[in-house]
Each structure stands twice: as structure tokens, then as C-alpha cells.
Write a protein that holds these residues in place. Sequence first.
Motif, PDB file in Angstrom:
ATOM      1  N   PHE A   1      26.512 -45.804 -25.530  1.00 37.80           N
ATOM      2  CA  PHE A   1      26.590 -46.250 -24.136  1.00 37.80           C
ATOM      3  C   PHE A   1      28.026 -46.711 -23.897  1.00 37.80           C
ATOM      4  CE2 PHE A   1      26.278 -50.015 -21.309  1.00 37.80           C
ATOM      5  CZ  PHE A   1      25.389 -49.611 -20.317  1.00 37.80           C
TER       6      PHE A   1
ATOM      7  N   LEU B   1      30.484 -48.435 -21.221  1.00 39.03           N
ATOM      8  CA  LEU B   1      30.768 -49.137 -19.963  1.00 39.03           C
ATOM      9  C   LEU B   1      32.097 -49.894 -20.071  1.00 39.03           C
ATOM     10  CD1 LEU B   1      29.651 -50.184 -17.161  1.00 39.03           C
ATOM     11  CD2 LEU B   1      28.686 -52.116 -18.415  1.00 39.03           C
TER      12      LEU B   1
ATOM     13  N   SER C   1      33.392 -58.320 -19.068  1.00 43.09           N
ATOM     14  CA  SER C   1      32.398 -58.980 -18.204  1.00 43.09           C
ATOM     15  C   SER C   1      32.517 -58.474 -16.769  1.00 43.09           C
ATOM     16  CB  SER C   1      32.615 -60.497 -18.226  1.00 43.09           C
ATOM     17  OG  SER C   1      32.307 -61.007 -19.498  1.00 43.09           O
TER      18      SER C   1
ATOM     19  N   PHE D   1      26.603 -48.020 -11.242  1.00 44.80           N
ATOM     20  CA  PHE D   1      26.668 -49.447 -11.596  1.00 44.80           C
ATOM     21  C   PHE D   1      25.266 -50.046 -11.676  1.00 44.80           C
ATOM     22  CE2 PHE D   1      27.500 -54.009 -10.989  1.00 44.80           C
ATOM     23  CZ  PHE D   1      28.399 -54.197 -12.032  1.00 44.80           C
ATOM     24  N   LYS D   2      24.427 -49.672 -10.722  1.00 48.73           N
ATOM     25  CA  LYS D   2      23.045 -50.191 -10.744  1.00 48.73           C
ATOM     26  C   LYS D   2      22.303 -49.668 -11.972  1.00 48.73           C
ATOM     27  CE  LYS D   2      22.602 -50.997  -5.898  1.00 48.73           C
ATOM     28  NZ  LYS D   2      21.940 -50.796  -4.645  1.00 48.73           N
TER      29      LYS D   2
ATOM     30  N   ASP E   1      19.707 -54.868 -18.552  1.00 46.89           N
ATOM     31  CA  ASP E   1      18.573 -55.808 -18.522  1.00 46.89           C
ATOM     32  C   ASP E   1      17.642 -55.514 -19.697  1.00 46.89           C
ATOM     33  OD1 ASP E   1      19.375 -57.198 -16.274  1.00 46.89           O
ATOM     34  OD2 ASP E   1      18.124 -56.057 -14.876  1.00 46.89           O
TER      35      ASP E   1
ATOM     36  N   TYR F   1      27.981 -59.458 -27.082  1.00 50.06           N
ATOM     37  CA  TYR F   1      27.758 -58.133 -26.483  1.00 50.06           C
ATOM     38  C   TYR F   1      26.539 -58.084 -25.562  1.00 50.06           C
ATOM     39  CZ  TYR F   1      25.062 -56.714 -30.821  1.00 50.06           C
ATOM     40  OH  TYR F   1      24.212 -56.596 -31.877  1.00 50.06           O
TER      41      TYR F   1
ATOM     42  N   GLY G   1      26.638 -58.559 -22.495  1.00 58.35           N
ATOM     43  CA  GLY G   1      26.770 -59.700 -21.584  1.00 58.35           C
ATOM     44  C   GLY G   1      26.896 -60.988 -22.375  1.00 58.35           C
TER      45      GLY G   1
ATOM     46  N   LEU H   1      25.420 -66.913 -15.612  1.00 55.60           N
ATOM     47  CA  LEU H   1      25.741 -66.502 -14.236  1.00 55.60           C
ATOM     48  C   LEU H   1      24.570 -65.734 -13.612  1.00 55.60           C
ATOM     49  CD1 LEU H   1      29.072 -64.931 -13.063  1.00 55.60           C
ATOM     50  CD2 LEU H   1      26.988 -63.609 -12.787  1.00 55.60           C
TER      51      LEU H   1
HETATM   52  N1  CAA Z   1      19.688 -54.162 -11.762  1.00 53.55           N
HETATM   53  C1  CAA Z   1      19.949 -53.319 -10.725  1.00 53.55           C
HETATM   54  N2  CAA Z   1      20.989 -53.504  -9.864  1.00 53.55           N
HETATM   55  C2  CAA Z   1      21.778 -54.574 -10.070  1.00 53.55           C
HETATM   56  C3  CAA Z   1      21.568 -55.491 -11.129  1.00 53.55           C
HETATM   57  C4  CAA Z   1      20.456 -55.246 -11.992  1.00 53.55           C
HETATM   58  N3  CAA Z   1      20.189 -56.050 -13.026  1.00 53.55           N
HETATM   59  N4  CAA Z   1      22.517 -56.454 -11.086  1.00 53.55           N
HETATM   60  C5  CAA Z   1      23.299 -56.167 -10.036  1.00 53.55           C
HETATM   61  N5  CAA Z   1      22.855 -55.042  -9.412  1.00 53.55           N
HETATM   62  C6  CAA Z   1      23.378 -54.396  -8.216  1.00 53.55           C
HETATM   63  C7  CAA Z   1      23.520 -55.421  -7.080  1.00 53.55           C
HETATM   64  O1  CAA Z   1      22.301 -55.531  -6.366  1.00 53.55           O
HETATM   65  C8  CAA Z   1      24.633 -54.833  -6.246  1.00 53.55           C
HETATM   66  O2  CAA Z   1      24.094 -53.796  -5.441  1.00 53.55           O
HETATM   67  P1  CAA Z   1      24.576 -53.567  -3.910  1.00 53.55           P
HETATM   68  O3  CAA Z   1      25.958 -53.005  -4.015  1.00 53.55           O
HETATM   69  O4  CAA Z   1      23.595 -52.588  -3.349  1.00 53.55           O
HETATM   70  O5  CAA Z   1      24.546 -54.916  -3.242  1.00 53.55           O
HETATM   71  C9  CAA Z   1      25.538 -54.168  -7.293  1.00 53.55           C
HETATM   72  O6  CAA Z   1      24.729 -53.973  -8.469  1.00 53.55           O
HETATM   73  C10 CAA Z   1      26.731 -55.044  -7.654  1.00 53.55           C
HETATM   74  O7  CAA Z   1      26.215 -56.285  -8.123  1.00 53.55           O
HETATM   75  P2  CAA Z   1      27.090 -57.617  -8.134  1.00 53.55           P
HETATM   76  O8  CAA Z   1      27.794 -57.766  -6.814  1.00 53.55           O
HETATM   77  O9  CAA Z   1      26.210 -58.730  -8.606  1.00 53.55           O
HETATM   78  O10 CAA Z   1      28.213 -57.253  -9.214  1.00 53.55           O
HETATM   79  P3  CAA Z   1      29.324 -58.161  -9.872  1.00 53.55           P
HETATM   80  O11 CAA Z   1      30.586 -57.405  -9.888  1.00 53.55           O
HETATM   81  O12 CAA Z   1      29.299 -59.542  -9.286  1.00 53.55           O
HETATM   82  O13 CAA Z   1      28.853 -58.196 -11.413  1.00 53.55           O
HETATM   83  C11 CAA Z   1      27.748 -59.049 -13.348  1.00 53.55           C
HETATM   84  C12 CAA Z   1      27.676 -58.707 -11.848  1.00 53.55           C
HETATM   85  C13 CAA Z   1      26.394 -59.678 -13.647  1.00 53.55           C
HETATM   86  C14 CAA Z   1      28.849 -60.019 -13.681  1.00 53.55           C
HETATM   87  C15 CAA Z   1      27.915 -57.717 -14.137  1.00 53.55           C
HETATM   88  O14 CAA Z   1      29.201 -57.178 -13.967  1.00 53.55           O
HETATM   89  C16 CAA Z   1      27.643 -57.887 -15.626  1.00 53.55           C
HETATM   90  O15 CAA Z   1      26.484 -57.914 -16.063  1.00 53.55           O
HETATM   91  N6  CAA Z   1      28.722 -57.966 -16.446  1.00 53.55           N
HETATM   92  C17 CAA Z   1      28.574 -57.967 -17.889  1.00 53.55           C
HETATM   93  C18 CAA Z   1      28.698 -56.562 -18.402  1.00 53.55           C
HETATM   94  C19 CAA Z   1      28.097 -56.399 -19.756  1.00 53.55           C
HETATM   95  O16 CAA Z   1      27.010 -56.900 -20.051  1.00 53.55           O
HETATM   96  N7  CAA Z   1      28.790 -55.664 -20.613  1.00 53.55           N
HETATM   97  C20 CAA Z   1      28.315 -55.372 -21.906  1.00 53.55           C
HETATM   98  C21 CAA Z   1      28.686 -53.966 -22.237  1.00 53.55           C
HETATM   99  S1  CAA Z   1      27.575 -53.056 -23.195  1.00 53.55           S
HETATM  100  C22 CAA Z   1      27.798 -53.537 -24.799  1.00 53.55           C
HETATM  101  O17 CAA Z   1      27.881 -54.674 -25.083  1.00 53.55           O
HETATM  102  C23 CAA Z   1      27.983 -52.426 -25.731  1.00 53.55           C
HETATM  103  C24 CAA Z   1      27.254 -52.256 -26.923  1.00 53.55           C
HETATM  104  O18 CAA Z   1      27.493 -51.236 -27.462  1.00 53.55           O
HETATM  105  C25 CAA Z   1      26.238 -53.134 -27.546  1.00 53.55           C
END
Ligand code: CAA
Length: 386
Positions: free
Chosen positions: A123, A125, A132, A233-234, A241, A367, A369, A376
Motif C-alpha cells: 500500500f 500513500l 500524517s 483519498f476517501k 480505518d 504507522y 496513523g 485527532l
Molecule cells: N473514511 C472515508 N472518508 C474519509 C475518512 C474515512 N475514515 N476520513 C476522512 N474522509 C473524507 C472526508 O469526509 C473528506 O471528504 P469530503 O472532501 O467529501 O469532505 C475527505 O476525506 C478529506 O478529509 P479531511 O478534510 O478530514 O482530511 P484532512 O486533510 O484533514 O486529513 C487525517 C485527515 C485524519 C489527518 C488524514 O490525513 C490521516 O489519517 N492522516 C494519517 C495518514 C496515515 O495514517 N498514514 C499512514 C500511512 S500507511 C502506513 O503506515 C504504511 C504501512 O505500510 C504500514
Amino acid sequence: MDFRLTEDQLSIQSIARDFAQKRIAPVAAEFDRSGEFPLENIRAMGQLGLMGIEVPAEYGGAGMDSVSYALAMMEIAQADCAHSTIMSVNNTLYCNGLLQFATEEQKHKYVTPIASGEAIGAFALTEPQSGSDATAMRCRAVKQADGGFVINGKKSWITSGPVAKYILLFAMTEPDKHARGVTAFIIDTGRKGFLRGKTEPKLGIRASATCEIEFEDYRVSAADVIGEEGHGFKIAMGVLDAGRIGIASQAVGLARAAYEATLEYARERKAFGQSIGSFQMIQAKIADMKCKLEAAYWLTLRAAFAKQQAARNGGRFSTEAAVAKLTASEAAMWITHQAVQVHGGMGYSKEMPLERYFRDAKITEIYEGTSEIQRLVIARNETGLR
Ligand code: CAA
């Protein structure tokens, strides 16, 4: 309320426990030392159905529920966190994402080999300058006249990146639209324009290979878009989640390993003429460990159950997943820290697995998040404020 596990859930828990204790626990320290990817074990886990637990049998998986997935993850993580990291990314970030958003054709082509453990999924991203703040991504996918895209850019911290056959990638297709300008793609790592960087040397989960990846004029056709254009993004947030329940389960398994080792040591180790477990200061640690572990376990199963309900009735389970991940990862960090302390010098020695548990625990707070992002998400959902 019925807290009993079903026959199916007990069965996958027992299969995972048996494999973890017989095949993973004896080699975990050696894989941690060498940092080698445990390919043979991962293939065998695939044959047992552990690499696609929630994937229906028609796409190569075990067709089980989310609680079963959480229980199996706990067992694998109890033996080794690195194996469970590979399992978690394969199951949730990759297979779960495609199951929800891919077409039938895409599922048969891209889920089946990964859910069966024949190949590995990843995956992508995160980028060097966007962790973040995921919408700050710079990786660009530019649409072509034939409906396909040309991708350029870098992604970093890609779990299983060095070995993955397919990757679920998120790239900006319309930067002006920010979150609504992100699109998801399936990447075949065997194709021209896909490059791998060096494998990251890490503090913990050392046998789960992690690397940077790069795209240089990598071409995808319209058939490789996952979900709708601009909905990436969604998709990423929904997939995360589910992923966070996997990390919560991993943290529970790891914390349980540290807790059980501590109980045994507290009974056996003598000081001042008695077992150290009879001293109140050690007893207080054991009691606090037990409370945190139980809370993490039940919140994780509750989140998995909420995911099952959401799959049936619609709706999100973001808060339950974030509560579980935050509680379990902080419990794992605290419990492994206390476990090293109770073991004293032996906790600090590579002769015992405690120092590995302590190093492995840290990543669960980072990781999928960070703990700050989980807080948040919870606070935004609870208050309705941004
Ligand atoms: N499910 C569906 N849609 C969602 C959602 C969810 N859980 N959370 C947000 N959205 C939607 C919102 O409804 C919004 O939609 P609209 O444009 O229609 O209004 C859109 O997404 C944007 O949402 P936000 O305005 O809330 O976005 P934001 O820029 O404020 O960011 C955040 C929110 C929670 C900070 C997000 O950026 C986040 O979770 N950041 C952390 C990223 C992360 O977890 N990275 C880990 C990478 S993977 C990893 O670790 C790799 C590995 O290999 C293990």
C-alpha cells in the motif's frame, strides 16, 4: 451481549496459534537479527488462509469475519511482530481495499494471488514530505488521451515494498482539488518505470522489508484505476480505518507476549529470598499490565465487530478503530517497557525476546496513523469540530 467466540473464530485462532508457536516463535530472533524477509513462512501462512482472512474463497481467501482476522493477527504478533506486519498490510491495506473498491475483473486478477499468499501486496500513500498530512502528496498521475495515466513521483516507508508484486497506489490526478484530486491505482511492480530504493534499516519489525519506491513515466491504463477518479483519498482513509484494527490486534499480541513472559519471570526469579512476583512493586506492575492488556483486547474486538456491522449496514467505524489502535499501541509500548524493567538485565539482553518486543512496540504508535492522528480522528468525530 455475548462475548463468546464462534466455532469458526476459535478455529482460525487455534490454526494461527499453532503455526505461530511451531513455525514462527523458534525463528523470530534470527529473522530480527538478519532482517531477512520470511518468505517461506509467509507462503505457508497463505496456504493456511492467513494472508486473506476476510477475502471470500472465490478470490483465494478464507472468507472469514473481521473478529477472526483480529484474533489470528494477535496470535501471529505474539510470536513475531514482523510476520504480523506483513500479514496485516497484505490482509487489510491491500486485499481489503481492493475488495471494497475494485471491479470483479480487478479482484480476480489482483486479489486472488495475494490473498492466497502466492505473492505479496503493498500500500503506497506516504511520501518523503507527506506522512500524517496525507493530502500534501506530490506523486502525480497525468491523464493521457487514451484514458490511461503517466505516473511520476516517490513513495516512502512502503511495507513489503522490496518484495511486493502489486501495490495499491495513491497519486494526485488533480492537485488543485487537494483531497478530492487523489486517485487510486493498481501497480504491477514488474512493469517499466517502477523502481525500488534501498531497504530501510529499522529499530524494530526488522524482518518486514520496507523501502522507498519511485515512478519514472510509469504507464497505467484506465483499467488500472481503482474506484472512481478523484475518490482515492476517501478510499485510503477507509482502508486505513480497517488497517488500524490490524495494528491494534498486532499491539495486543505483542503486549500479551511481554505480559506472559513477565508473569513467568516474576514467579521464577528469586530476590531477597522470595519470588520477585511477591513484592508489591512488581505486583502493581502486573496488575496495571493486565488492565491495559484486557482493555486493549476488548476494544480491538469491539472495533472488529463494528467493522462487520458497518459492512452489513453501512456507515463508518473510524472512531472505534482509532480508539482501539490508540489504546492498544500505547498499552503495548507501556507493557513492553515495564516487562524489560521487571526482567532487569535479562530484559536488556538479546538472550531473551523482551528487548525485541520493546523495539517492535514503538512502530505501533507510528504507522497507519500516529497516536497524535488517532487522537485527532477521535476528537474530531466526537466534537464534530475541525
Ligand atoms: N473514511 C472515508 N472518508 C474519509 C475518512 C474515512 N475514515 N476520513 C476522512 N474522509 C473524507 C472526508 O469526509 C473528506 O471528504 P469530503 O472532501 O467529501 O469532505 C475527505 O476525506 C478529506 O478529509 P479531511 O478534510 O478530514 O482530511 P484532512 O486533510 O484533514 O486529513 C487525517 C485527515 C485524519 C489527518 C488524514 O490525513 C490521516 O489519517 N492522516 C494519517 C495518514 C496515515 O495514517 N498514514 C499512514 C500511512 S500507511 C502506513 O503506515 C504504511 C504501512 O505500510 C504500514
